[in-house]
Design a protein around this motif. Sequence first.
Motif, short mmCIF file in Angstrom:
data_model
loop_
_atom_site.label_atom_id
_atom_site.label_comp_id
_atom_site.label_asym_id
_atom_site.label_seq_id
_atom_site.Cartn_x
_atom_site.Cartn_y
_atom_site.Cartn_z
N TRP A 73 0.84 -1.20 0.00
CA TRP A 73 0.00 0.00 0.00
C TRP A 73 0.87 1.25 0.00
O TRP A 73 0.60 2.21 -0.73
N ASN A 74 1.92 1.28 0.82
CA ASN A 74 2.82 2.43 0.87
C ASN A 74 3.52 2.63 -0.46
O ASN A 74 3.69 3.76 -0.91
N ASP A 75 3.94 1.54 -1.08
CA ASP A 75 4.59 1.62 -2.38
C ASP A 75 3.63 2.22 -3.42
O ASP A 75 4.02 3.08 -4.21
N MET A 76 2.38 1.79 -3.37
CA MET A 76 1.39 2.29 -4.33
C MET A 76 1.15 3.79 -4.13
O MET A 76 1.09 4.55 -5.09
N VAL A 77 1.03 4.22 -2.86
CA VAL A 77 0.76 5.64 -2.60
C VAL A 77 1.98 6.49 -2.96
O VAL A 77 1.84 7.53 -3.59
N TYR A 78 3.17 6.04 -2.57
CA TYR A 78 4.36 6.84 -2.89
C TYR A 78 4.65 6.89 -4.39
O TYR A 78 5.27 7.84 -4.87
N LYS A 81 0.69 9.80 -8.37
CA LYS A 81 0.94 11.21 -8.71
C LYS A 81 0.24 12.10 -7.70
O LYS A 81 -0.93 11.88 -7.37
N PHE A 82 0.94 13.09 -7.20
CA PHE A 82 0.33 14.16 -6.41
C PHE A 82 1.24 15.37 -6.48
O PHE A 82 2.46 15.24 -6.55
N SER A 83 0.64 16.54 -6.50
CA SER A 83 1.40 17.77 -6.70
C SER A 83 1.36 18.66 -5.46
O SER A 83 1.40 19.87 -5.56
N PHE A 84 1.28 18.05 -4.31
CA PHE A 84 1.26 18.79 -3.05
C PHE A 84 2.08 18.01 -2.03
O PHE A 84 2.37 16.83 -2.23
N GLU A 85 2.46 18.66 -0.97
CA GLU A 85 3.18 17.97 0.10
C GLU A 85 2.17 17.52 1.14
O GLU A 85 1.52 18.34 1.79
N PRO A 86 2.02 16.21 1.31
CA PRO A 86 1.04 15.71 2.27
C PRO A 86 1.37 16.13 3.70
O PRO A 86 2.54 16.23 4.08
N HIS A 102 -2.28 5.94 -10.87
CA HIS A 102 -2.89 6.28 -9.58
C HIS A 102 -2.53 7.71 -9.21
O HIS A 102 -1.45 8.21 -9.53
N PHE A 103 -3.46 8.37 -8.52
CA PHE A 103 -3.17 9.71 -8.01
C PHE A 103 -3.81 9.89 -6.64
O PHE A 103 -4.79 9.21 -6.29
N LEU A 104 -3.23 10.78 -5.86
CA LEU A 104 -3.66 11.04 -4.49
C LEU A 104 -4.40 12.37 -4.45
O LEU A 104 -4.00 13.32 -5.11
N SER A 124 3.34 10.08 11.57
CA SER A 124 4.55 10.87 11.82
C SER A 124 5.82 10.18 11.30
O SER A 124 6.85 10.84 11.18
N ASP A 125 5.76 8.90 11.01
CA ASP A 125 6.90 8.18 10.44
C ASP A 125 6.89 8.23 8.91
O ASP A 125 7.66 7.52 8.28
N LYS A 126 5.99 9.04 8.35
CA LYS A 126 5.82 9.16 6.89
C LYS A 126 5.34 7.85 6.28
O LYS A 126 5.62 7.53 5.14
N LYS A 127 4.59 7.10 7.07
CA LYS A 127 4.03 5.84 6.60
C LYS A 127 2.54 6.05 6.38
O LYS A 127 1.85 6.67 7.20
N TRP A 128 2.05 5.54 5.26
CA TRP A 128 0.64 5.67 4.93
C TRP A 128 -0.13 4.53 5.59
O TRP A 128 0.13 3.37 5.37
N ILE A 129 -1.09 4.91 6.41
CA ILE A 129 -1.93 3.94 7.11
C ILE A 129 -3.26 3.86 6.38
O ILE A 129 -3.96 4.86 6.25
#
Length: 144
Positions: A73-78, A81-86, A102-104, A124-129
Motif C-alpha cells: 500500500w505504501n509503495d502504491m501511494v508513494y 501522482k500528487f502535486s502537493f506535500e502531504p 494512480h493519483f492522491l 509521523s513516520d511518513k508511513k501511509w496507514i
Amino acid sequence: MKNEKPDNIVFSDQEGYNASLLPYATNVGAPTIKTEDVVAWKTRGIHQVNKEFENKFNELKQHYKNLMEEYEWNDMVYNAKFSFEPVIGEIYHLYTADDGHHFLSLIGPTEWNKEHIATFKLNSDKKWIKLEPNERVTQNSKFW
C-alpha cells in the motif's frame, strides 16, 4: 573358596554391611524398584512444544503478511501522482485516473465520480496507514 555372603545380605568389600546407607530398600519384603515410563511424558512434551512452535510460526507468518500488505500500500501511494506535500495526520484518497495511473487527492470519493482505491492517513513516520470505511467516519466526518 571365599567367604561368600547370601544374596539377601547387603555387603560391599569397600563399605562392609551398608544396607542402612543405601537410598533404596534391600530386603526381600521391600517394594520392587520400577523405572518410570517417561515415553508418555516425552510425547506430551513434544506435542506441546510443537504446538507452541506452530502457533508462533503462524503468528510470524500473519505478521509478515500484514507487513507485506502495508509495504505494498505504501509503495502504491508513494508511486502515485500528487502535486502537493502531504500533511501528517490528514486523510487522503487514492484514485485511478483515466489513463490508468494512480493519483492522491484530498477530495473524498462521494464528492466526485472517480475510481476510488483506498483512503489513507499519513503518520509521523511518513508511513501511509490504510483506513477502513468505519475508521474514515470517526477520523473526518466531512468526507463520509
